[in-house]
Design an enzyme around this catalytic site. Structure first.
Site, PDB file in Angstrom:
ATOM      1  N   ARG A  21       0.825  -1.211   0.000  1.00  0.00           N
ATOM      2  CA  ARG A  21       0.000   0.000   0.000  1.00  0.00           C
ATOM      3  C   ARG A  21       0.857   1.257   0.000  1.00  0.00           C
ATOM      4  NH1 ARG A  21      -5.435  -0.530   2.238  1.00  0.00           N
ATOM      5  NH2 ARG A  21      -5.999  -2.684   1.877  1.00  0.00           N
ATOM      6  N   GLU A  51       9.431 -22.899  20.539  1.00  0.00           N
ATOM      7  CA  GLU A  51      10.149 -21.702  20.068  1.00  0.00           C
ATOM      8  C   GLU A  51      10.476 -20.823  21.272  1.00  0.00           C
ATOM      9  OE1 GLU A  51       8.884 -20.222  15.939  1.00  0.00           O
ATOM     10  OE2 GLU A  51       7.003 -20.615  16.954  1.00  0.00           O
ATOM     11  N   HIS A  96       1.809 -26.057  10.036  1.00  0.00           N
ATOM     12  CA  HIS A  96       3.088 -26.754   9.915  1.00  0.00           C
ATOM     13  C   HIS A  96       3.086 -28.191  10.482  1.00  0.00           C
ATOM     14  CE1 HIS A  96       4.616 -22.978   8.573  1.00  0.00           C
ATOM     15  NE2 HIS A  96       4.635 -22.408   9.754  1.00  0.00           N
ATOM     16  N   LYS A 149      14.502 -23.331  21.099  1.00  0.00           N
ATOM     17  CA  LYS A 149      13.936 -23.405  19.747  1.00  0.00           C
ATOM     18  C   LYS A 149      14.393 -24.722  19.143  1.00  0.00           C
ATOM     19  CE  LYS A 149      13.594 -21.265  15.179  1.00  0.00           C
ATOM     20  NZ  LYS A 149      12.155 -21.479  14.985  1.00  0.00           N
ATOM     21  N   ASP A 172      -1.718 -20.932  13.613  1.00  0.00           N
ATOM     22  CA  ASP A 172      -0.430 -20.465  13.092  1.00  0.00           C
ATOM     23  C   ASP A 172       0.555 -21.617  12.878  1.00  0.00           C
ATOM     24  OD1 ASP A 172       1.577 -18.541  12.407  1.00  0.00           O
ATOM     25  OD2 ASP A 172       2.370 -18.604  14.449  1.00  0.00           O
ATOM     26  N   HIS A 186       6.180 -23.402   4.645  1.00  0.00           N
ATOM     27  CA  HIS A 186       7.639 -23.446   4.446  1.00  0.00           C
ATOM     28  C   HIS A 186       8.295 -24.633   5.157  1.00  0.00           C
ATOM     29  CE1 HIS A 186       7.813 -21.276   8.296  1.00  0.00           C
ATOM     30  NE2 HIS A 186       9.081 -21.612   8.366  1.00  0.00           N
ATOM     31  N   LYS A 240       0.066 -18.480   4.471  1.00  0.00           N
ATOM     32  CA  LYS A 240      -0.719 -19.154   5.475  1.00  0.00           C
ATOM     33  C   LYS A 240      -1.093 -18.169   6.584  1.00  0.00           C
ATOM     34  CE  LYS A 240       1.495 -19.413   8.595  1.00  0.00           C
ATOM     35  NZ  LYS A 240       2.337 -18.967   9.684  1.00  0.00           N
TER      36      LYS A 240
HETATM   37  C1  BG6 Z   1       5.734 -19.143  10.846  1.00  0.00           C
HETATM   38  C2  BG6 Z   1       4.869 -18.726  12.004  1.00  0.00           C
HETATM   39  O1  BG6 Z   1       4.953 -19.680   9.822  1.00  0.00           O
HETATM   40  O2  BG6 Z   1       6.664 -20.117  11.265  1.00  0.00           O
HETATM   41  C3  BG6 Z   1       5.731 -18.186  13.116  1.00  0.00           C
HETATM   42  O3  BG6 Z   1       3.944 -17.730  11.597  1.00  0.00           O
HETATM   43  C4  BG6 Z   1       6.807 -19.187  13.492  1.00  0.00           C
HETATM   44  O4  BG6 Z   1       4.930 -17.877  14.251  1.00  0.00           O
HETATM   45  C5  BG6 Z   1       7.568 -19.647  12.248  1.00  0.00           C
HETATM   46  O5  BG6 Z   1       7.689 -18.578  14.410  1.00  0.00           O
HETATM   47  C6  BG6 Z   1       8.541 -20.762  12.556  1.00  0.00           C
HETATM   48  O6  BG6 Z   1       9.299 -21.032  11.412  1.00  0.00           O
HETATM   49  P1  BG6 Z   1      10.809 -21.478  11.506  1.00  0.00           P
HETATM   50  O7  BG6 Z   1      11.204 -21.834  10.130  1.00  0.00           O
HETATM   51  O8  BG6 Z   1      11.553 -20.336  12.114  1.00  0.00           O
HETATM   52  O9  BG6 Z   1      10.795 -22.650  12.465  1.00  0.00           O
END
Ligand code: BG6
Length: 472
Positions: free
Chosen positions: A46, A213, A237, A328, A232, A175, A145
């Site tokens: 935008r 995480e 995922h 993480k 999310d 991803h 997503k």
């Molecule tokens: C994203 C989420 O799709 O994936 C985030 O929106 C999350 O909340 C992230 O932290 C985690 O991805 P990765 O590749 O860092 O494990």
């Protein structure tokens, strides 16, 4: 390398995802020689940026988050391909003009790739804009997503998309499926004779998919309050990773065959039982800027899910993920059953039976795999000790050429390969499986930052234990 010329339009080009992942990822692809010989990248958002301002924005993003430095000839060439169009669904003209200019510069009939890195509420209006202009022709479209917020919204979004695009043009991105070590689950299982024979209810007692995480919501209150960890991370995922762990051998790795098999897994999952779900919220979440003082949004989920089919009946799959946790990590653990007869004494120290074997797949980048087993400790007595066999990507392969999840998937979209993208029926089924939880969520339980979530997660997994091994 894609053979077609491409005009790539990045919607949401000034947003967080573009800055952290997409712009650095596109440059990394360019540097690796994996973008088409002739391409243009148009950032769209935008806000009104000039082309030069957008190039600077991209350069800063690559410098901060990229693997490759934004310098030299490679960067100059990439920067020259960038332009910017301020546009919104109701005012597409600036974008039309910039696309026309890019296509003229390339000549011929370049393909179009649209990446919708915009908030979910903007998916349908953006698709509508593409439909109302001539931008939809000769195009592929990557949709971010979460895809919908429930079954009805996902179904409606699929209908909106299918009114303009054939399913073969649609790339719903997750991803995690682009991560090397997730794709490696297929190789591990189906390229070897070693693992697949035990990959079933006769040998496996339970499966754990654990993605804690350490980050909080990182200022994303607006997105997070609407979304929560279940939408999310789980629907997006963890369920997809579960699909790879649980699927039957596909007859080929082609998109149809692969996605038929993951969809069958989702079809075999009964609706989530609300009493098998723990929703957590970290203490202090309600004080984050933009979060409601009485928020019931979860920042943590642990769930026990089933896959009711011949292979997995009776084997619980435990999923856990959340923000502000102790580490993480991204870990899949297959817990193996005890052998049928025990001829070894109990551990004289603890009086405990020996632990079961485990196969642990860490799908961090670049990841590792460990088999934990029992071996005789050297010495006069027949004493058992825990031992490991480990594989680390970095030891066996050159990992420098690895592509990040997003990079691999953007490349696949340009090549028209949908194998690692989610399909309309699969994603709708996942929302159906989730419906009871979404309609009637249990209250959130508080947990301390840096912990592993609310206490009740231990009851959920009993008689097993949450297990997170150290990195070998
Ligand atoms: C994203 C989420 O799709 O994936 C985030 O929106 C999350 O909340 C992230 O932290 C985690 O991805 P990765 O590749 O860092 O494990």
């Amino acid at each position: 390398v894609p053979r077609d010329d491409y005009v790539i339009v990045l919607f949401g080009a000034t947003g967080d995802l573009a800055r952290r992942m997409l712009l650095p990822g596109l440059f990394h692809l360019a540097k690796a020689g994996l973008l088409p010989a002739r391409y243009r990248i148009i950032g769209s958002a935008r806000s009104a940026l000039t082309d030069d301002e957008f190039r600077q924005h991209a350069k800063d993003a690559v410098a901060e988050f990229g693997l490759a430095e934004p310098t030299g000839e490679a960067w100059r060439e990439f920067a020259n391909s960038l332009s910017f169009a301020a546009a919104q669904p109701t005012q597409p003209q600036p974008l039309l003009d910039v696309v026309a200019a890019a296509e003229k510069a390339l000549g011929g009939q370049p393909r179009r790739l649209y990446h919708l890195a915009v908030p979910p509420v903007a998916f349908a209006p953006t698709i509508g804009m593409l439909a109302d202009t001539d931008l939809a022709s000769n195009a592929r479209v990557i949709i971010e997503k979460p895809f919908g917020t429930d079954l009805a919204s996902a179904h409606a979004l699929n209908e909106t998309i299918h009114a303009t695009f054939d399913e073969s043009q649609v790339f719903r991105i997750d991803h995690f499926l682009g991560k090397e070590s997730v794709a490696n689950i297929l190789a591990l299982r189906f390229a070897n004779g070693l693992f697949e024979p035990i990959w079933n209810r006769d040998h496996i007692s339970h499966v754990q998919i654990d993605v804690p995480e350490t980050i909080g919501i990182e200022g994303r209150a607006g997105f997070f309050e609407q979304t929560g960890t279940f939408r999310d991370m789980i629907v997006t995922h963890l369920f997809q990773v579960l699909g790879f762990v649980a699927m039957e051998p596909p007859t080929s790795l082609a998109a149809k065959q692969l996605r038929d098999e993951t969809t069958k897994v989702f079809e075999a999952m009964p609706p989530l039982n609300v009493t098998h779900v723990v929703r957590g919220q970290y203490r202090g979440y309600r004080d984050e800027p933009g979060v409601d003082a009485g928020s019931q949004t979860e920042t943590f989920i642990a769930a026990r899910v089933e896959v009711d089919n011949w292979r997995w009946s009776g084997v619980p799959f435990y999923l856990r993920t959340g923000k502000s946790l102790g580490q993480k990590r991204r870990v899949i653990t297959l817990g193996l059953k005890q052998p049928p007869m025990r001829m070894f004494a109990l551990d004289p120290g603890t009086g405990q039976a020996a632990p079961s074997n485990q196969l642990v797949i860490d799908f961090d980048d670049p990841g590792w795999i460990v088999a934990r087993f029992l071996a005789k400790e050297p010495g006069a007595a027949m004493r058992l000790g825990e031992a490991t066999m480990s594989f680390r990507y970095a030891d066996s392969f050159c990992v420098q050429h690895a592509l990040a999840g997003y990079e691999r998937l953007i490349l696949d979209a340009m090549l028209g390969d949908q194998s690692l993208f989610t399909r309309a029926d699969g994603i709708e089924r996942l929302w159906q499986v989730s419906a009871r939880l979404l309609d009637d969520p249990p209250p959130v339980e508080p947990y301390t930052r840096g912990s592993w979530g609310p206490e009740s997660i231990h009851r959920l997994i009993s008689p097993h234990h949450w297990y997170l091994p150290d990195t070998p």
